[in-house]
Design a protein around this motif. Sequence first.
Motif, short mmCIF file in Angstrom:
data_model
loop_
_atom_site.label_atom_id
_atom_site.label_comp_id
_atom_site.label_asym_id
_atom_site.label_seq_id
_atom_site.Cartn_x
_atom_site.Cartn_y
_atom_site.Cartn_z
N ASP A 148 0.95 -0.80 0.47
CA ASP A 148 -0.16 -0.18 0.31
C ASP A 148 0.82 1.07 -0.62
OD1 ASP A 148 -1.74 1.36 0.28
OD2 ASP A 148 -2.70 0.83 1.40
N VAL A 149 1.00 1.82 -1.22
CA VAL A 149 2.47 2.71 -1.03
C VAL A 149 1.67 3.95 -0.62
CG1 VAL A 149 3.48 4.27 -2.66
CG2 VAL A 149 3.11 1.63 -3.73
N GLU A 150 0.19 4.56 -0.73
CA GLU A 150 0.14 6.01 -0.48
C GLU A 150 0.33 5.84 1.52
OE1 GLU A 150 -3.68 6.88 -2.38
OE2 GLU A 150 -2.76 6.97 -4.55
N PHE A 151 -0.72 4.63 1.79
CA PHE A 151 -0.74 4.43 3.33
C PHE A 151 0.34 4.62 3.79
CE2 PHE A 151 -1.13 1.96 7.54
CZ PHE A 151 -1.69 2.59 7.61
N GLY A 153 3.05 5.64 2.42
CA GLY A 153 4.49 6.87 2.22
C GLY A 153 5.03 6.60 1.24
N HIS A 155 6.70 7.12 -1.78
CA HIS A 155 6.64 7.77 -3.18
C HIS A 155 6.93 7.67 -3.88
CE1 HIS A 155 3.17 10.09 -0.50
NE2 HIS A 155 4.19 10.48 -0.12
N ASP A 156 8.34 6.89 -3.89
CA ASP A 156 9.40 6.24 -4.62
C ASP A 156 9.34 5.09 -5.21
OD1 ASP A 156 10.60 5.67 -2.22
OD2 ASP A 156 12.48 6.37 -3.32
N TYR A 157 8.18 4.40 -4.73
CA TYR A 157 8.65 2.74 -4.52
C TYR A 157 8.14 2.15 -5.91
CZ TYR A 157 6.80 -1.81 -3.58
OH TYR A 157 7.29 -3.29 -3.81
#
Length: 395
Positions: A148-151, A153, A155-157
Amino acid sequence: MPTQRVWEGSNPRPHAYCKGFYQKKTVDSSILEMRLVEHGNDADMVDFRHSVDQMSTRVHKLEQRLSEVEQFYSTVSKKQLNTSKGSSIVRDKDKEKHISNFKKRQQDAPRREAAAAKRMQELMRQFGTILRQITQHKWAGPFMQPVDVEFLGLHDYFQVIEKPMDFSTIKTKMEAKDGTGYENVREICADVRLIFKNAMKYNNERDDVHVMAKSLLVKFEEKWLQLLPKVDEEEKRRKEEEAEAQLDMQLAQEAAHARMARDLSNELDEVDLYLEELREMVLQKFRMTTTEKRRLGTALTQLSPDNLSKALLIIAQSNPSFQATAEEVDVDIDAQSESTLWRLKFFVKESLQAQGKNAVVASTNNSNHNENNKRKREICDALAKTSQKRSKKLG
């Protein structure tokens, strides 16, 4: 240039009619048709044209089938050139064995496919057992669902990880029935490795996620090594069956095209025989008369040197022993075949017409040239007289 003497006297020799394809005989057909136009009635003309049209349609279809056979064998030849000499020898040596077992393998194909599918299902089941053991581990939690990239954080994943992967995605793909699923266990194995390698790539070595991923990857590789011999054996067996199926298909195609080639050969022989019979029928009905032969002999002597050489070549085409380029050539009109006589007749007719036109053009050019010269002299005389008159006035 060879000289020639035309004489009559011997009985006509039978014409040696070479077997060949339909196009090689269109000249004879056109000659016979022109002969019918000159001497035949409308019914003869209609029957002949109908027969030729039917044969032309049949030969057109044969040509299409012949092109298909030629294209197939051309493709086969190219494939053979791309294989090694050794493999070609082995294939030729085993060819009879493969052909003898061909029908048996065809009948047995459904059973073998079912058995292969069953073996693959068993490998999938055993691999599923490995997956359950890994996913039930206490450290498997972070890898069960997509990150869960947004949860989190991160952002560069997606800049670091090109292809995200997790166990829920693998499970969904394993259960897919729409053709988007895995084809073999090696594909599943690659995605399992990708889960842990992504985690190790994105997280630092001292991070918990990195350590957990590395530990689970080691456990997975240990279990995978236990299943790998069975996977290798199945893959080897699959490759052998696929090679055998490919050879079966090739042999079936070769057999089908061999039958087609034999059928084409037989049909071409039938076409050849029919055209021969049609040709002989028309020639027997409309043979060139003695008077026509005599006129043809006389007309040959009126040809220009170049056209006479061409006429001699026409004779040589149906008589290989005829020396068309000798210093002195004897042409026995009565000894020529009907088709040769009619070729000569139409060639001589066209040549003499062309020679006549050339003579008329030359005569016209000479007449125009003389007329122009006469006109020039008249102009010069007029100018001279005018000049003399002026001189007298000035004096």
